[in-house]
Design an enzyme around this catalytic site. Sequence first.
Site: not given
Ligand code: NJP
Length: 240
Positions: A153, A140
Amino acid sequence: MLKDQIAIVTGASRGIGKEIAIKLAEQGMKVTIVGSSSQVSNTAEELKDMGFPNILPVQADVSNEEDLKEVVRKTIETYGKVDVLVNNAGVGFFKLTEEVTVEEWKRIFEVNVQGVFLATKAVLPHMKERKSGTIINISSDVARYTIPNGAAYTATKYAVQGFSGSVAQEVREYGIRVGTINPGMVDTYFAESTQGLPDKKDWLKVEDIANAVVYMASAPKHMLIDEIVLHPFVQEYPIA
Ligand code: NJP
């Protein structure tokens, strides 16, 4: 260059991870997609319907060591090797520090930090043996500067940054590259949002991050990209 290579993308049920899987598949890669919910299977079907037959869904919680060993085992069993690991799974919440519960604090570290550690640990023996591999951690912009209401975070992403740099130095002699992609605000489901809301129209798109992953993964062997930082033009942030 990426054609017929194999990737594992964590957190690929939706958001950034799903788009990374699509962009890597467009390059001809076979991709294991990981998510903790059953949605990951639906996403795999969707991607197959889009014309990408080589998508292997594995429902796994990145905070669980056995789950991640299984992800790597199934990938090698199905596709024979792992060339690229994208540690993308992550969660976030934003509130005053005294309002953060110990459970919330532990969980965000389990997913955002321990998850990156465990996936890396699970894949490294294989990559070391092959003397090849690329690990890309979706960190991030708050791995480099701080924001209010985001102490937990921000702390996790500083941890990912430190972890990534240290591991990069450990594995360099094995021909393995480790880099981070540090986005600012991206339009996804992150922090209980919904992708595509009108008020996020000027934020980064999932494609922006996925294209950066393709660029990093396809860099020539003599080149190590340590870090890519991306922001939406509208986001104000400190510039060093
Ligand atoms: O978030 P979201 P993003 N084990 O909520 C999965 C970083 N980032 O795409 O578990 C395995 O749409 C969940 O799937 P499910 C952020 O920190 C973002 O934005 O099946 N999987 C979903 O596919 C992160 O590292 C922003 O519900 C797990 C996914 O994770 C990355 O980008 C800004 C899980 C999350 O999708 C992707 O986030 C920034 C687990 N325990 C950094 N828990 C931003 N969006 O603004 C969750 O600086 N998932």
